[in-house]
Each structure stands twice: as C-alpha cells, then as structure tokens.
Design a protein around this motif. Sequence first.
Motif, PDB file in Angstrom:
ATOM      1  N   MET A 161       0.881  -1.205   0.012  1.00 36.58           N
ATOM      2  CA  MET A 161       0.005   0.161  -0.203  1.00 36.58           C
ATOM      3  C   MET A 161       0.971   1.236  -0.046  1.00 36.58           C
ATOM      4  N   TRP A 163       4.105   1.556  -0.764  1.00 36.97           N
ATOM      5  CA  TRP A 163       4.919   1.633  -1.998  1.00 36.97           C
ATOM      6  C   TRP A 163       3.820   2.144  -3.149  1.00 36.97           C
ATOM      7  N   SER A 164       2.816   1.531  -3.211  1.00 38.12           N
ATOM      8  CA  SER A 164       1.871   2.054  -4.336  1.00 38.12           C
ATOM      9  C   SER A 164       1.695   3.505  -4.018  1.00 38.12           C
ATOM     10  N   MET A 165       1.320   4.061  -2.934  1.00 40.40           N
ATOM     11  CA  MET A 165       0.841   5.319  -2.835  1.00 40.40           C
ATOM     12  C   MET A 165       2.100   6.368  -3.425  1.00 40.40           C
ATOM     13  N   MET A 169       2.106   8.861  -6.641  1.00 41.59           N
ATOM     14  CA  MET A 169       2.085   9.980  -6.573  1.00 41.59           C
ATOM     15  C   MET A 169       3.050  10.654  -7.794  1.00 41.59           C
ATOM     16  N   PRO A 186       2.265  18.029  -6.078  1.00 47.93           N
ATOM     17  CA  PRO A 186       1.210  17.134  -5.751  1.00 47.93           C
ATOM     18  C   PRO A 186       2.065  15.918  -4.881  1.00 47.93           C
ATOM     19  N   PRO A 187       2.948  15.426  -5.230  1.00 42.62           N
ATOM     20  CA  PRO A 187       3.627  14.504  -4.260  1.00 42.62           C
ATOM     21  C   PRO A 187       4.108  14.872  -3.044  1.00 42.62           C
ATOM     22  N   GLU A 189       2.814  17.484  -1.453  1.00 47.18           N
ATOM     23  CA  GLU A 189       1.695  18.048  -0.475  1.00 47.18           C
ATOM     24  C   GLU A 189       0.683  16.902  -0.102  1.00 47.18           C
ATOM     25  N   ALA A 190       0.959  15.783  -0.835  1.00 44.34           N
ATOM     26  CA  ALA A 190      -0.003  14.460  -0.447  1.00 44.34           C
ATOM     27  C   ALA A 190       0.795  13.837   0.387  1.00 44.34           C
ATOM     28  N   GLU A 193       0.311  14.749   3.764  1.00 45.56           N
ATOM     29  CA  GLU A 193      -0.828  14.238   4.376  1.00 45.56           C
ATOM     30  C   GLU A 193      -0.714  12.894   4.934  1.00 45.56           C
ATOM     31  N   PHE A 194      -0.145  12.114   4.199  1.00 42.01           N
ATOM     32  CA  PHE A 194       0.093  10.771   4.604  1.00 42.01           C
ATOM     33  C   PHE A 194       0.942  10.741   5.944  1.00 42.01           C
ATOM     34  N   ARG A 196       0.944  12.736   8.087  1.00 44.94           N
ATOM     35  CA  ARG A 196       0.067  13.065   9.604  1.00 44.94           C
ATOM     36  C   ARG A 196      -0.964  11.798   9.599  1.00 44.94           C
ATOM     37  N   ILE A 197      -1.051  11.028   8.445  1.00 49.36           N
ATOM     38  CA  ILE A 197      -1.899   9.825   8.839  1.00 49.36           C
ATOM     39  C   ILE A 197      -1.044   8.919   9.531  1.00 49.36           C
ATOM     40  N   LYS A 200      -1.029   8.604  13.400  1.00 47.95           N
ATOM     41  CA  LYS A 200      -2.394   8.093  13.884  1.00 47.95           C
ATOM     42  C   LYS A 200      -2.497   6.793  14.147  1.00 47.95           C
ATOM     43  N   LEU A 201      -1.446   6.252  13.607  1.00 44.23           N
ATOM     44  CA  LEU A 201      -1.642   4.812  13.405  1.00 44.23           C
ATOM     45  C   LEU A 201      -0.371   4.032  14.621  1.00 44.23           C
TER      46      LEU A 201
ATOM     47  N   PRO B 157      -5.017  17.756  -1.357  1.00 45.66           N
ATOM     48  CA  PRO B 157      -3.772  16.985  -1.200  1.00 45.66           C
ATOM     49  C   PRO B 157      -4.122  15.321  -1.054  1.00 45.66           C
ATOM     50  N   TYR B 160      -5.579  13.785  -3.613  1.00 40.77           N
ATOM     51  CA  TYR B 160      -4.571  13.107  -4.576  1.00 40.77           C
ATOM     52  C   TYR B 160      -3.916  12.010  -4.065  1.00 40.77           C
ATOM     53  N   MET B 161      -3.698  11.994  -2.610  1.00 38.51           N
ATOM     54  CA  MET B 161      -2.821  10.754  -2.094  1.00 38.51           C
ATOM     55  C   MET B 161      -3.636   9.571  -2.242  1.00 38.51           C
ATOM     56  N   SER B 164      -3.600   8.520  -5.913  1.00 34.04           N
ATOM     57  CA  SER B 164      -2.316   8.193  -6.189  1.00 34.04           C
ATOM     58  C   SER B 164      -2.073   6.499  -5.668  1.00 34.04           C
ATOM     59  N   MET B 165      -2.788   6.368  -4.395  1.00 38.95           N
ATOM     60  CA  MET B 165      -2.563   4.918  -3.754  1.00 38.95           C
ATOM     61  C   MET B 165      -3.122   3.962  -4.675  1.00 38.95           C
ATOM     62  N   GLY B 168      -1.480   3.536  -7.887  1.00 39.90           N
ATOM     63  CA  GLY B 168      -0.234   2.905  -7.882  1.00 39.90           C
ATOM     64  C   GLY B 168      -0.392   1.522  -7.780  1.00 39.90           C
ATOM     65  N   LEU B 172       1.089  -0.764 -10.952  1.00 33.58           N
ATOM     66  CA  LEU B 172       2.303  -1.564 -10.634  1.00 33.58           C
ATOM     67  C   LEU B 172       1.575  -3.095 -11.200  1.00 33.58           C
ATOM     68  N   ALA B 190      -4.090  -4.865  -0.294  1.00 34.99           N
ATOM     69  CA  ALA B 190      -3.700  -3.668  -0.022  1.00 34.99           C
ATOM     70  C   ALA B 190      -4.743  -2.579   0.448  1.00 34.99           C
TER      71      ALA B 190
END
Lengths: 201, 201
Positions: A161, A163-165, A169, A186-187, A189-190, A193-194, A196-197, A200-201, B157, B160-161, B164-165, B168, B172, B190
């Motif tokens: 997941m 890697w794909s993201m 991007m 885009p990459p 800024e996006a 966001e990731f 930031r996510i 939370k994990l 963003p 876009y994330m 992209s995911m 991707g 792939l 994923a």
Amino acid sequence: MGVTERKAREKEELRSLILEAAMRLFAEKGVENVTIRNIADAVEYSIGTIYVYFKDKNAILHALHTKGFAELRSRFLVLMHVNNPMERLKAAGHVYIQFAHENPEMYNLMFSIIAPMDFIETWNNEWNEGQATFSFVRDMVQDCMKIGYFGGHSALPLAYMIWSMVHGMCSLVISRRASITGLENPPAEAYAEFLRILDKL
Amino acid sequence: MGVTERKAREKEELRSLILEAAMRLFAEKGVENVTIRNIADAVEYSIGTIYVYFKDKNAILHALHTKGFAELRSRFLVLMHVNNPMERLKAAGHVYIQFAHENPEMYNLMFSIIAPMDFIETWNNEWNEGQATFSFVRDMVQDCMKIGYFGGHSALPLAYMIWSMVHGMCSLVISRRASITGLENPPAEAYAEFLRILDKL
DNA sequence: AAATTAAATGAACATTGTTCAGTATTCCAA
DNA sequence: TTGGAATACTGAACAATGTTCATTTAATTT
C-alpha cells in the motif's frame, strides 16, 4: 599475459560508455525518443557495434534500469543511520519521491516501462532489483510493527500500500496526469498528508 | 433533403466502427502492439481511410481514452446512491480497482500512456476527463470532512493521496512490478489495509 | 447524362530495430 | 618479422511502422 584481462576491461569500458551515453540521451529526450542510431552516434561507433555489446534494445533498457536501482539503493542505504524505524520509513518516502523527481525518465524505466520486465522474462530471471527494494520497505514496516505501530495490520499488504502510494504520486506526475489537481507540488503535498496519517497509526 | 444528415451519420458510424475495432485489438494484443494496418484490416478498409477519420494514431488513442473515461464515469455514477460519503469513498476505490483489473490496457491508456496527453496539448485542450474524475474523488473527500472525518487534513492533497494509492496499486500490477510482493492479489489486499486505516481517521 | 463533390485507396517515403556478410584490427606462434 | 587466426567493427539491407497524397472510385447534383 594479461592480454585477455585488458581486452575484457576494454570491452567493459565500451559497454559502460554505451550505457552512459544512453542514460544521458534518455534523460534529455525521453526513453521513447532515443534510437539505437542516436546511441551509436553519441559514442561514435557504428550501429552494429551496439549490437555486439547488447543483444537488443531491451538489453540496454534493462541494464540502465539496473543502474537506476543501484543509485536508488545507495540513497536508501544512507537511511540505515536513522535508528527509529518510523522516522526511517518517513524519510524513505521522501528519498523515493525526490529520486523520481530528479530522474523522471529513469524512474519510468524502473517502474513503468515494460521492456526491462520483458528482458527478465526472456532470460528466465527474477526481478531482483524490485525484490530488494520492496524487501527494504517491508522490513521497515515490520520494524515499525515491532515497536508498536500498525496494530491490526499485516506487513506485506501494508508495504505494498505504501509503495503504491508513493509510486502513484510520482508516476501520475511523470505521465502528466497530476497537473489537473491544481496542486503546486502534488507528491510533496500529498505525502505530507500521509505523514499526518502515519502519526495516528 | 436529408442527404447531408445521412452522410454525417454514416461518417460517424465508420468512425465508431474503427474505434470499436481498435478497442478490441488493444484489449487483445496490448496498446503498444496494435498498428494502423491492424485496425484497417479489422474494419476492412484501407490504411488511408483510417487517416480520413483520424488525424493520426494519437487521435485514435485519445478518442479511445475518452471512451474509457465514459465507462468509468458510468460506474462511478452508480455510487451516487450510496448516501454515506465515507461508504461511497470506500466503494469508489473498489470500483476503480475493479475497472483497472477488467480493462488493464484501457486503464494504461487512460492513466499512463503519454499519447492522449500529447493529443490534448497539441490542440490546446484541457484534460476534462481527468479533471472530472479527480473532482469526483475530491468531492467525496470533502463530503467526508463535512461529517467529521479527516480532521486536520486538506481535501485536495488528501484526494491526490488516495487517487495515487489506488492508481499505484493498479499500475504496478499492469506494469508487471507487483508479482515480487508474493501477494495473491496485491491491490485487493492492500486496499483492505487502507480501509482499516480509514476507520481510524 | 454530364459535371461536381465526397470518399476511399494503396503506392511511396522516412524512420525504426535488427541482422549479417564482409572489412579492419589485433594477437601470437613460427 | 610475418603469416594466419581470432577478435572487433562496419554499414548496407530487410521488415515493419506511422504517415502522406495523387489517383481512382462512388455518390450527388445539375
């Protein structure tokens, strides 16, 4: 008497010369727009000579794709000095995106263009370059899990997941699909966001 | 006297016939491996006739790419019946992945191959197809934010994330890079991880 | 029926990847 | 030193590609 060795060295040198010229041309004109004749001209040898050193165009593309992975790997190795696995994972994303940004045509060759995969299949080889890179990501994810992150997730799908993201991007920018987002970068800024996510994990 | 109309209709019909044949051939042999001559043979017209109906190969690829977006759009429209925006977003991902899985060559044409973008640039047009699709994702994200999801994130963003995911994951696989993961069905597995993440946001 | 307009054709061109018989060069033993 | 053998290099030639356009065929109008 060393003659055999010198000849082997000379062969290797011309091979490298061809690859370097090809790499320069690819970066300049795009992978699709470089012909064998272009490469032959650049190294000042005949078309036929190129085919002495490489079976076909796919072989050149594959060799170049391998060079690209060597460069990416060397950039990843630097990250081994980041001890915290989560910080390492975050930094790896930045490195990956930066590499794609600096070498878009090479990135394309490594992750999108079919030719290197055809070459590998023709010779019944494995995609070791991709294998190693993916393992690097998977290991980081597993290290994160060991210290408590990603509870309830499985490493392999999660690694794919992530890697794909980052691949998505980058490749959407390279395939000129990202401009319609209206984002400046885009990459970057996006990916922010990731990050930031991830917290939370 | 209706003759002009009938002729216009006949022209439109042959144009469609060419596109349908091209689409079939692309799905069969892959976009890269279809020639103008193949298409001409399939519709039983001469090479020259193809060029009466399409300026060049890029024009065919672009027209086909547009047909692909029409299909994707119609699949997305069904989702409008899902009222909860988060459920809609989740379902949209599935639809997207399913579409790519069923139409890999078409997906490639829509999101990876440069030709349609070259065509758009040549005629100073906008990529309306991509624009509309991205807006759809962005709106879903915004709707999610309105009911309390994605606190601390920005819609653009983040959209876009997410795009992209899933892109991707699909690309792939299509570029034959995903098999080294060892996953049975990389996008599905994923994306399941992503759904789990969404629940924490 | 003739003239005009529209549609369809395919030979021809430039460019591509690729091959291979021939040429040039290098090497080494006599 | 020199002849022959091994190696390296060459570029003309081929098939396949996208593309063009003068010509032919068909349809329509006068």
